[in-house]
Scaffold this motif. Structure first.
Motif, PDB file in Angstrom:
ATOM      1  N   VAL A  76     -22.586   2.634 -12.321  1.00 43.41           N
ATOM      2  CA  VAL A  76     -22.287   1.364 -11.665  1.00 43.41           C
ATOM      3  C   VAL A  76     -20.910   1.487 -11.026  1.00 43.41           C
ATOM      4  O   VAL A  76     -20.103   2.348 -11.379  1.00 43.41           O
ATOM      5  CB  VAL A  76     -22.308   0.177 -12.655  1.00 43.41           C
ATOM      6  N   ARG A  77     -20.644   0.629 -10.067  1.00 39.21           N
ATOM      7  CA  ARG A  77     -19.334   0.593  -9.426  1.00 39.21           C
ATOM      8  C   ARG A  77     -18.404  -0.259 -10.281  1.00 39.21           C
ATOM      9  O   ARG A  77     -18.722  -1.409 -10.601  1.00 39.21           O
ATOM     10  CB  ARG A  77     -19.452  -0.001  -8.026  1.00 39.21           C
ATOM     11  N   PRO A  78     -17.254   0.273 -10.689  1.00 40.88           N
ATOM     12  CA  PRO A  78     -16.332  -0.508 -11.528  1.00 40.88           C
ATOM     13  C   PRO A  78     -15.831  -1.739 -10.785  1.00 40.88           C
ATOM     14  O   PRO A  78     -15.287  -1.635  -9.684  1.00 40.88           O
ATOM     15  CB  PRO A  78     -15.185   0.475 -11.809  1.00 40.88           C
ATOM     16  N   GLU A  79     -16.035  -2.900 -11.398  1.00 35.75           N
ATOM     17  CA  GLU A  79     -15.581  -4.161 -10.823  1.00 35.75           C
ATOM     18  C   GLU A  79     -15.056  -5.043 -11.933  1.00 35.75           C
ATOM     19  O   GLU A  79     -15.505  -4.960 -13.096  1.00 35.75           O
ATOM     20  CB  GLU A  79     -16.723  -4.874 -10.083  1.00 35.75           C
ATOM     21  N   HIS A  80     -14.155  -5.922 -11.570  1.00 33.02           N
ATOM     22  CA  HIS A  80     -13.549  -6.824 -12.539  1.00 33.02           C
ATOM     23  C   HIS A  80     -14.608  -7.760 -13.134  1.00 33.02           C
ATOM     24  O   HIS A  80     -15.407  -8.347 -12.413  1.00 33.02           O
ATOM     25  CB  HIS A  80     -12.443  -7.645 -11.866  1.00 33.02           C
ATOM     26  N   GLY A  81     -14.606  -7.875 -14.460  1.00 32.35           N
ATOM     27  CA  GLY A  81     -15.523  -8.774 -15.148  1.00 32.35           C
ATOM     28  C   GLY A  81     -16.847  -8.160 -15.518  1.00 32.35           C
ATOM     29  O   GLY A  81     -17.685  -8.840 -16.133  1.00 32.35           O
ATOM     30  N   LEU A  82     -17.112  -6.908 -15.176  1.00 33.74           N
ATOM     31  CA  LEU A  82     -18.373  -6.252 -15.475  1.00 33.74           C
ATOM     32  C   LEU A  82     -18.336  -5.704 -16.900  1.00 33.74           C
ATOM     33  O   LEU A  82     -17.389  -5.035 -17.313  1.00 33.74           O
ATOM     34  CB  LEU A  82     -18.630  -5.127 -14.480  1.00 33.74           C
ATOM     35  N   GLU A  83     -19.393  -5.985 -17.686  1.00 31.99           N
ATOM     36  CA  GLU A  83     -19.515  -5.471 -19.046  1.00 31.99           C
ATOM     37  C   GLU A  83     -20.221  -4.128 -18.986  1.00 31.99           C
ATOM     38  O   GLU A  83     -21.341  -4.027 -18.450  1.00 31.99           O
ATOM     39  CB  GLU A  83     -20.287  -6.441 -19.927  1.00 31.99           C
ATOM     40  N   VAL A  84     -19.563  -3.092 -19.512  1.00 33.99           N
ATOM     41  CA  VAL A  84     -20.065  -1.736 -19.360  1.00 33.99           C
ATOM     42  C   VAL A  84     -19.995  -1.004 -20.687  1.00 33.99           C
ATOM     43  O   VAL A  84     -19.357  -1.449 -21.657  1.00 33.99           O
ATOM     44  CB  VAL A  84     -19.240  -0.966 -18.308  1.00 33.99           C
ATOM     45  N   ILE A  85     -20.686   0.142 -20.716  1.00 29.58           N
ATOM     46  CA  ILE A  85     -20.591   1.115 -21.810  1.00 29.58           C
ATOM     47  C   ILE A  85     -20.100   2.400 -21.187  1.00 29.58           C
ATOM     48  O   ILE A  85     -20.759   2.957 -20.281  1.00 29.58           O
ATOM     49  CB  ILE A  85     -21.945   1.323 -22.509  1.00 29.58           C
ATOM     50  N   VAL A  86     -18.941   2.890 -21.613  1.00 29.47           N
ATOM     51  CA  VAL A  86     -18.340   4.078 -21.024  1.00 29.47           C
ATOM     52  C   VAL A  86     -18.341   5.190 -22.068  1.00 29.47           C
ATOM     53  O   VAL A  86     -18.359   4.948 -23.282  1.00 29.47           O
ATOM     54  CB  VAL A  86     -16.898   3.791 -20.552  1.00 29.47           C
ATOM     55  N   THR A  87     -18.316   6.410 -21.563  1.00 29.08           N
ATOM     56  CA  THR A  87     -18.268   7.598 -22.413  1.00 29.08           C
ATOM     57  C   THR A  87     -17.101   8.458 -21.957  1.00 29.08           C
ATOM     58  O   THR A  87     -16.944   8.704 -20.753  1.00 29.08           O
ATOM     59  CB  THR A  87     -19.578   8.399 -22.326  1.00 29.08           C
ATOM     60  N   GLY A  88     -16.281   8.920 -22.906  1.00 32.45           N
ATOM     61  CA  GLY A  88     -15.142   9.748 -22.549  1.00 32.45           C
ATOM     62  C   GLY A  88     -14.389  10.191 -23.785  1.00 32.45           C
ATOM     63  O   GLY A  88     -14.926  10.200 -24.903  1.00 32.45           O
ATOM     64  N   LYS A  89     -13.124  10.543 -23.582  1.00 33.00           N
ATOM     65  CA  LYS A  89     -12.284  10.996 -24.694  1.00 33.00           C
ATOM     66  C   LYS A  89     -10.983  10.206 -24.694  1.00 33.00           C
ATOM     67  O   LYS A  89     -10.492   9.771 -23.660  1.00 33.00           O
ATOM     68  CB  LYS A  89     -12.006  12.490 -24.580  1.00 33.00           C
ATOM     69  N   ILE A  90     -10.428  10.038 -25.913  1.00 37.23           N
ATOM     70  CA  ILE A  90      -9.166   9.320 -26.072  1.00 37.23           C
ATOM     71  C   ILE A  90      -8.025  10.324 -25.920  1.00 37.23           C
ATOM     72  O   ILE A  90      -8.051  11.423 -26.503  1.00 37.23           O
ATOM     73  CB  ILE A  90      -9.088   8.634 -27.438  1.00 37.23           C
ATOM     74  N   THR A  91      -7.054   9.965 -25.135  1.00 38.51           N
ATOM     75  CA  THR A  91      -5.881  10.801 -24.946  1.00 38.51           C
ATOM     76  C   THR A  91      -4.671   9.890 -24.817  1.00 38.51           C
ATOM     77  O   THR A  91      -4.796   8.660 -24.866  1.00 38.51           O
ATOM     78  CB  THR A  91      -6.028  11.690 -23.701  1.00 38.51           C
ATOM     79  N   THR A  92      -3.505  10.489 -24.702  1.00 39.77           N
ATOM     80  CA  THR A  92      -2.279   9.711 -24.558  1.00 39.77           C
ATOM     81  C   THR A  92      -1.621  10.032 -23.238  1.00 39.77           C
ATOM     82  O   THR A  92      -1.896  11.070 -22.601  1.00 39.77           O
ATOM     83  CB  THR A  92      -1.296  10.025 -25.693  1.00 39.77           C
ATOM     84  N   TYR A  93      -0.737   9.154 -22.830  1.00 40.56           N
ATOM     85  CA  TYR A  93       0.108   9.362 -21.659  1.00 40.56           C
ATOM     86  C   TYR A  93       1.518   9.541 -22.167  1.00 40.56           C
ATOM     87  O   TYR A  93       2.221   8.568 -22.476  1.00 40.56           O
ATOM     88  CB  TYR A  93      -0.013   8.162 -20.720  1.00 40.56           C
ATOM     89  N   PRO A  94       1.969  10.772 -22.375  1.00 39.00           N
ATOM     90  CA  PRO A  94       3.250  11.008 -23.059  1.00 39.00           C
ATOM     91  C   PRO A  94       4.436  10.338 -22.390  1.00 39.00           C
ATOM     92  O   PRO A  94       5.374   9.915 -23.078  1.00 39.00           O
ATOM     93  CB  PRO A  94       3.379  12.536 -23.024  1.00 39.00           C
ATOM     94  N   ALA A  95       4.422  10.209 -21.072  1.00 34.72           N
ATOM     95  CA  ALA A  95       5.584   9.632 -20.400  1.00 34.72           C
ATOM     96  C   ALA A  95       5.746   8.157 -20.730  1.00 34.72           C
ATOM     97  O   ALA A  95       6.850   7.621 -20.608  1.00 34.72           O
ATOM     98  CB  ALA A  95       5.440   9.822 -18.887  1.00 34.72           C
ATOM     99  N   GLY A  96       4.667   7.482 -21.166  1.00 38.76           N
ATOM    100  CA  GLY A  96       4.767   6.061 -21.468  1.00 38.76           C
ATOM    101  C   GLY A  96       4.467   5.713 -22.902  1.00 38.76           C
ATOM    102  O   GLY A  96       4.434   4.520 -23.247  1.00 38.76           O
ATOM    103  N   SER A  97       4.229   6.701 -23.760  1.00 40.86           N
ATOM    104  CA  SER A  97       3.943   6.484 -25.180  1.00 40.86           C
ATOM    105  C   SER A  97       2.808   5.486 -25.380  1.00 40.86           C
ATOM    106  O   SER A  97       2.896   4.541 -26.160  1.00 40.86           O
ATOM    107  CB  SER A  97       5.214   5.995 -25.910  1.00 40.86           C
ATOM    108  N   ARG A  98       1.701   5.674 -24.610  1.00 37.61           N
ATOM    109  CA  ARG A  98       0.539   4.816 -24.788  1.00 37.61           C
ATOM    110  C   ARG A  98      -0.716   5.685 -24.683  1.00 37.61           C
ATOM    111  O   ARG A  98      -0.708   6.740 -24.044  1.00 37.61           O
ATOM    112  CB  ARG A  98       0.503   3.696 -23.744  1.00 37.61           C
TER     113      ARG A  98
END
Length: 508
Positions: A76-98
């Motif tokens: 699907v095309r990502p749009e605001h307010g759309l309920e989705v199921i996503v698949t991926g991996k969790i990672t961090t952004y070291p420059a922002g500590s998030r």
């Protein structure tokens, strides 16, 4: 025992980068594959092709990113307010500590979400005018070539071909493509663009009408025909297109953009082609009606002609009076010719009475006397030869004087002619109009020579050098003091005085 301070511990200290990347490796190892369900918000399509977004529920939120290479493969095309199921991996952004999730795939969470996305896309395209009735093209009444875009294996193409073969003999071009799945929208769009790119008169005939057909199915099965790119491709096409996707109750985005929507593929074939048998019957009916109308028209004209003929006189009656006048004139002509001959014969007798031998003898004697007199005068001239010689000697002088007198007379005549032409130009009534004056006439054509001859409201015509204009006499008033004085009329040129006569004498 003495307590050791924390800085006296034997544990080595971490740098900030070492700790940040250690946490990054720990999260990626522990959560290398995650399926996450939530609502999209803060969706940003970056200019470099990446998509940055946030996935949230009622209590928490996590940032996410879709790299450029994975954007095209999303369900699907990502749009605001759309309920989705996503698949991926969790990672961090070291420059922002998030931390964030790197998304590899995305699909709608349910039918409700798909329909909500479809409604938003439908409203967007409607605002752009893609659904406007005035932009829809009319379908051809008798197409020679029909293009069909559908799957080559299935009951849909067989139903369409069978229905067209029964109704209308025409050529059918089939562009095979898949009609379900992620690749369906792209293949159908390519088929529409390919048919529109065919040039008329080329080796492959250009279709007069297109049919995009697919059988029925669930919302997920028909979702490829809700693609925005496919809808825009249909709107940009120049060939009229019929959408026949699903059954009567199935509605996709392509149905709103197409020029005509058919409830079923078989109905699309019926919309695209007429019935040959019905056309033949209609032509036969028109032929019979035309023959009956022509017969009625001829009979009506015959009746009107006969009615008009009864009101006209007979030809014999029309010619009888003229024939009578001709007979009378021919009878008078014979008698008139005899009388004319008699009159001319009498005049001839009168002339011949004067033509007698005595009259001819008198004329002959008179001519002889004149001839003898001329001979005597010639003999007398022969005795005056010296005088003739002197006369011949004076001839050149006389000839010069004659030429001089003729030239002077011609000069005087030219001067008189020039003076007369100047006088003619000065007396020309149109010359003052060329200088800006106008000739005033009444409505009856009378020339006005005084202002007293005009009254208030009289219609006059002003004749200028280049045309005429109508005018109405208004209120009288004093002439403005600043008006320039009237120029006196030019006096006619005086003729040049004649040159004085010389004591030349007259040669004649």
């Amino acid at each position: 025992m003495t307590d050791l301070a924390p800085n006296d511990s034997n544990a080595p200290p971490y740098s900030v980068s070492e700790l940040a990347f250690a946490l990054k490796r720990t999260l990626e190892d522990r959560y290398g594959f995650v399926r996450l369900r939530g609502e999209l918000s803060k969706v940003t399509h970056h200019s470099n092709g990446h998509v940055y977004l946030t996935i949230k529920d009622d209590k928490s939120a996590i940032d996410g990113v879709v790299w450029k290479g994975n954007v095209r493969g999303l369900g699907v095309r990502p749009e605001h307010g759309l309920e989705v199921i996503v698949t991926g991996k969790i990672t961090t952004y070291p420059a922002g500590s998030r931390y964030q999730i790197v998304i590899d795939s995305m699909e709608a969470a349910g039918v409700g979400a798909l329909l909500a996305q479809l409604e938003r896309l439908k409203a967007k395209l409607a605002d752009e005018g893609l659904f406007a009735p005035e932009r829809k093209k009319p379908l051809p009444s008798m197409p020679a070539v029909v293009g069909v875009i559908t799957s080559p294996t299935g009951a849909v193409i067989r139903d369409i071909l069978h229905r067209i073969r029964d109704r209308w003999p025409c050529q059918v071009l089939v562009w095979p493509c898949v009609v379900q799945g992620d690749a369906a929208a792209g293949q159908v769009s390519a088929a529409i663009r390919g048919f529109n790119a065919i040039e008329p008169g080329g080796p492959v005939p250009r279709p007069d009408i297109l049919i995009v057909a697919r059988g029925g199915g669930s919302v997920e099965d028909l979702w490829a025909f809700n693609d925005e790119g496919l809808a825009r491709t249909v709107a940009e096409g120049t060939i009229p297109l019929i959408s026949a996707v699903g059954h009567e109750t199935d509605t996709t985005l392509i149905d709103f953009v197409s020029d005509r929507r058919a409830p079923t593929p078989t109905a699309a074939a019926e919309m695209a082609t007429p019935v040959l048998a019905e056309l033949r019957a209609l032509i036969s009916d028109f032929d019979r009606r035309l023959n009956r109308s022509g017969a009625r028209l001829i009979e009506d004209r015959r009746t009107r002609l006969m009615g008009a003929a009864r009101g006209l006189p007979r030809p014999d009656d029309i010619l009888a009076l003229a024939q009578q006048r001709f007979d009378i004139a021919s009878g008078r002509l014979d008698a008139a010719l005899h009388r004319n001959t008699s009159v001319h014969a009498q005049e001839l007798l009168k002339v011949t009475a004067r033509l007698t031998p005595d009259a001819l003898r008198r004329q002959h004697a008179t001519k002889a006397d004149r001839l003898a007199d001329l001979g005597a005068r010639l003999n007398a001239c022969g005795t005056r030869a010296p005088e003739r010689a002197r006369t011949h000697a004076r001839l050149p002088v006389l000839w010069e004087r004659l030429q001089s007198a003729g030239k002077r007379r011609l000069v005087r005549a030219e001067d008189q002619l020039a003076n007369l032409d100047k006088l003619r130009q000065s007396l020309n009534p149109r010359r003052p109009m060329e200088l800006g004056f106008a000739l005033v006439r009444k409505a009856d054509g009378t020339i006005i020579r005084s202002s007293a001859a005009l009254a208030l409201g009289d219609h006059v015509s002003l004749q200028f050098a280049d045309g005429e204009r109508e005018a109405v006499i208004g209120n009288e008033g004093p002439a403005p003091s600043s008006a320039p004085p009237a120029r006196p009329a030019p006096a006619p040129p005086r003729p040049k005085p004649m040159p004085p006569k010389t004591d030349q004498g007259d040669l004649f």
